[in-house]
Scaffold this active site. Structure first.
Site, PDB file in Angstrom:
ATOM      1  N   GLY A   1       0.833  -1.192   0.000  1.00  0.00           N
ATOM      2  CA  GLY A   1       0.000   0.000   0.000  1.00  0.00           C
ATOM      3  C   GLY A   1       0.871   1.245   0.000  1.00  0.00           C
ATOM      4  O   GLY A   1       1.905   1.291   0.668  1.00  0.00           O
TER       5      GLY A   1
ATOM      6  N   GLU B   1      -4.148   0.825  -1.627  1.00  0.00           N
ATOM      7  CA  GLU B   1      -3.559  -0.497  -1.887  1.00  0.00           C
ATOM      8  C   GLU B   1      -3.030  -0.565  -3.317  1.00  0.00           C
ATOM      9  O   GLU B   1      -3.532   0.103  -4.222  1.00  0.00           O
ATOM     10  CB  GLU B   1      -4.611  -1.590  -1.656  1.00  0.00           C
ATOM     11  CG  GLU B   1      -5.089  -1.700  -0.230  1.00  0.00           C
ATOM     12  CD  GLU B   1      -3.960  -2.029   0.737  1.00  0.00           C
ATOM     13  OE1 GLU B   1      -3.142  -2.924   0.424  1.00  0.00           O
ATOM     14  OE2 GLU B   1      -3.878  -1.382   1.802  1.00  0.00           O
TER      15      GLU B   1
ATOM     16  N   ASN C   1       3.216   1.455   3.160  1.00  0.00           N
ATOM     17  CA  ASN C   1       2.608   1.107   4.447  1.00  0.00           C
ATOM     18  C   ASN C   1       3.140  -0.249   4.892  1.00  0.00           C
ATOM     19  O   ASN C   1       3.025  -1.241   4.175  1.00  0.00           O
ATOM     20  CB  ASN C   1       1.083   1.055   4.288  1.00  0.00           C
ATOM     21  CG  ASN C   1       0.376   0.580   5.537  1.00  0.00           C
ATOM     22  OD1 ASN C   1       0.910   0.686   6.628  1.00  0.00           O
ATOM     23  ND2 ASN C   1      -0.829   0.055   5.366  1.00  0.00           N
TER      24      ASN C   1
ATOM     25  N   ARG D   1      23.814 -38.389  21.997  1.00  0.00           N
ATOM     26  CA  ARG D   1      22.358 -38.425  22.022  1.00  0.00           C
ATOM     27  C   ARG D   1      21.819 -37.926  23.365  1.00  0.00           C
ATOM     28  O   ARG D   1      22.574 -37.747  24.325  1.00  0.00           O
ATOM     29  CB  ARG D   1      21.879 -39.847  21.706  1.00  0.00           C
ATOM     30  CG  ARG D   1      22.109 -40.221  20.226  1.00  0.00           C
ATOM     31  CD  ARG D   1      21.850 -41.679  19.948  1.00  0.00           C
ATOM     32  NE  ARG D   1      20.487 -42.069  20.313  1.00  0.00           N
ATOM     33  CZ  ARG D   1      20.073 -43.335  20.355  1.00  0.00           C
ATOM     34  NH1 ARG D   1      20.912 -44.334  20.063  1.00  0.00           N
ATOM     35  NH2 ARG D   1      18.831 -43.609  20.685  1.00  0.00           N
TER      36      ARG D   1
ATOM     37  N   LYS E   1      24.660 -42.503  24.371  1.00  0.00           N
ATOM     38  CA  LYS E   1      23.231 -42.296  24.589  1.00  0.00           C
ATOM     39  C   LYS E   1      22.889 -42.511  26.058  1.00  0.00           C
ATOM     40  O   LYS E   1      23.145 -43.571  26.614  1.00  0.00           O
ATOM     41  CB  LYS E   1      22.408 -43.255  23.706  1.00  0.00           C
ATOM     42  CG  LYS E   1      20.918 -42.913  23.633  1.00  0.00           C
ATOM     43  CD  LYS E   1      20.068 -43.550  24.692  1.00  0.00           C
ATOM     44  CE  LYS E   1      19.904 -45.033  24.486  1.00  0.00           C
ATOM     45  NZ  LYS E   1      18.907 -45.598  25.466  1.00  0.00           N
TER      46      LYS E   1
ATOM     47  N   HIS F   1      37.343 -44.396  19.662  1.00  0.00           N
ATOM     48  CA  HIS F   1      36.855 -44.691  18.320  1.00  0.00           C
ATOM     49  C   HIS F   1      35.958 -45.920  18.295  1.00  0.00           C
ATOM     50  O   HIS F   1      36.144 -46.876  19.028  1.00  0.00           O
ATOM     51  CB  HIS F   1      38.005 -44.897  17.320  1.00  0.00           C
ATOM     52  CG  HIS F   1      39.235 -45.490  17.911  1.00  0.00           C
ATOM     53  ND1 HIS F   1      40.495 -45.037  17.600  1.00  0.00           N
ATOM     54  CD2 HIS F   1      39.415 -46.486  18.808  1.00  0.00           C
ATOM     55  CE1 HIS F   1      41.392 -45.743  18.275  1.00  0.00           C
ATOM     56  NE2 HIS F   1      40.756 -46.614  19.014  1.00  0.00           N
TER      57      HIS F   1
ATOM     58  N   TYR G   1      29.818 -47.885  20.934  1.00  0.00           N
ATOM     59  CA  TYR G   1      28.492 -47.447  21.305  1.00  0.00           C
ATOM     60  C   TYR G   1      28.361 -47.611  22.813  1.00  0.00           C
ATOM     61  O   TYR G   1      28.486 -48.725  23.349  1.00  0.00           O
ATOM     62  CB  TYR G   1      27.393 -48.262  20.611  1.00  0.00           C
ATOM     63  CG  TYR G   1      26.016 -47.947  21.175  1.00  0.00           C
ATOM     64  CD1 TYR G   1      25.396 -46.739  20.874  1.00  0.00           C
ATOM     65  CD2 TYR G   1      25.374 -48.825  22.047  1.00  0.00           C
ATOM     66  CE1 TYR G   1      24.168 -46.418  21.415  1.00  0.00           C
ATOM     67  CE2 TYR G   1      24.132 -48.508  22.590  1.00  0.00           C
ATOM     68  CZ  TYR G   1      23.534 -47.300  22.265  1.00  0.00           C
ATOM     69  OH  TYR G   1      22.319 -46.977  22.813  1.00  0.00           O
TER      70      TYR G   1
ATOM     71  N   ASN H   1      39.313 -45.996  30.098  1.00  0.00           N
ATOM     72  CA  ASN H   1      39.593 -46.035  28.659  1.00  0.00           C
ATOM     73  C   ASN H   1      38.722 -47.109  28.024  1.00  0.00           C
ATOM     74  O   ASN H   1      38.880 -48.299  28.312  1.00  0.00           O
ATOM     75  CB  ASN H   1      41.081 -46.330  28.407  1.00  0.00           C
ATOM     76  CG  ASN H   1      41.399 -46.320  26.912  1.00  0.00           C
ATOM     77  OD1 ASN H   1      40.919 -45.460  26.182  1.00  0.00           O
ATOM     78  ND2 ASN H   1      42.193 -47.274  26.466  1.00  0.00           N
TER      79      ASN H   1
END
Length: 310
Positions: A54, A69, A84, A247, A265, A277, A280, A291
């Site tokens: 506008g 407008e 506007n 995680r 996790k 290395h 899990y 270790n």
């Protein structure tokens, strides 16, 4: 109307698709409205390409006459570049009285809030405009292209704040930091890194490249390279990565090393422990100075129940 009609005071109206307007701009608009004793004040901006916005129509005295407008504007009106932004201050009583007289006799057949401006002018009321010098603050998001542009502007704004606070961003254009993230001074963030949620990172850390961290607390002088960490606590002088996965609900104490292709996790790692290395470690409590040898796992699930390994 049920909440506000008939009440004294000033009402600020903001469009839901303009997420970049700063609080300081709102305050400046409000002050201008009060100082000019206007019944309505429009937040305006100068646009290089005003298409779709506008236009602000002013008279010979540079006072606001009306808003037209884009689809209803004449060719000469479309040449106007003061637009506007969709943000207003209104005298609250005057606003609701004027709304009763708004019609929909226009190309779109819609009810335009800016028609209130013309109604107030016809009643001889004062209408003012406050011109912001930052058009990008007023950007309206109507499609994915505009959303991307708004995100770019917000990313730049957030990143500049961190850099002025002493954080080094090697490539700010390729660093993605959420608005609630806190980072200590002298920390370096490398390209391709995404920091989100309520993440808090200490001082003198090195984060990235290509690292994703969400809702984590990280101590001073820690290094996280090319890894992911979520909803966890990580201490000071910790070294993680490359290609590690932390995680949720993990707690990694100071001076721990989590090496390449290690997944943690819901585990606690005591001070000075290592999993260098290919491991899990899930649902485990690991003490201090332990270790974990290459390829070790804590088997925590028998198909029905999960077990804690200590």
């Amino acid at each position: 109307k049920e909440m506000l009609a008939g009440k004294d005071g000033t009402t600020i109206v903001v469009c839901g698709d303009t997420p970049l307007i700063k609080g300081e701009t709102m305050e400046a608009l409000f002050r201008h409205h009060e100082e000019t004793s206007a019944k309505a004040t429009i937040l305006t901006a100068r646009a290089e390409d005003p298409t779709g916005y506008g236009r602000i129509i002013r008279n010979e005295q540079a006072l606001v006459e009306r808003i037209v407008e884009h689809k209803d504007a004449s060719e000469s009106e479309r040449e106007i570049n003061e637009i506007n932004t969709g943000t207003y201050c209104f005298d609250n009583k005057a606003l609701f009285e004027a709304l009763e007289n708004v019609g929909n006799d226009n190309v779109q057949g819609e009810y335009y809030l800016p028609d209130v401006i013309e109604i107030l002018k016809e009643q001889g009321e004062t209408v003012s405009a406050y011109v912001t010098d930052s058009f990008e603050e007023t950007l309206g998001v109507n499609d994915r292209v505009a959303l991307s542009e708004a995100e770019r502007i917000m990313r730049k704004r957030i990143n500049e704040t961190h850099m002025r606070n002493g954080v080094t961003l090697i490539d700010p254009a390729n660093t993605y930091i959420g608005s609630d993230v806190k980072i200590g001074s002298d920390t370096i963030v490398y390209p391709g890194t995404t920091l989100s949620g309520e993440t808090v990172i200490g001082s003198d850390c090195k984060i990235g490249p290509n690292t994703e961290i969400n809702n984590c607390e990280i101590g001073d002088q820690s290094v996280i390279r090319q890894s992911c960490a979520f909803d966890s606590k990580i201490g000071s002088e910790v070294n993680i990565g490359p290609f590690a996965h932390i995680r949720p609900q993990s707690e990694i104490h100071d001076e721990v090393k989590i090496g390449n292709f290690v997944e943690i996790k819901k585990a606690t790692f005591g001070k000075g422990s290592k999993a260098s290395h290919l491991s899990y470690i899930g649902d485990a409590e690991v003490g201090s100075d332990v270790n974990i040898g290459c390829g070790s796992i804590t088997v925590n699930y028998d198909g029905k129940n999960k077990f804690l390994t200590k």
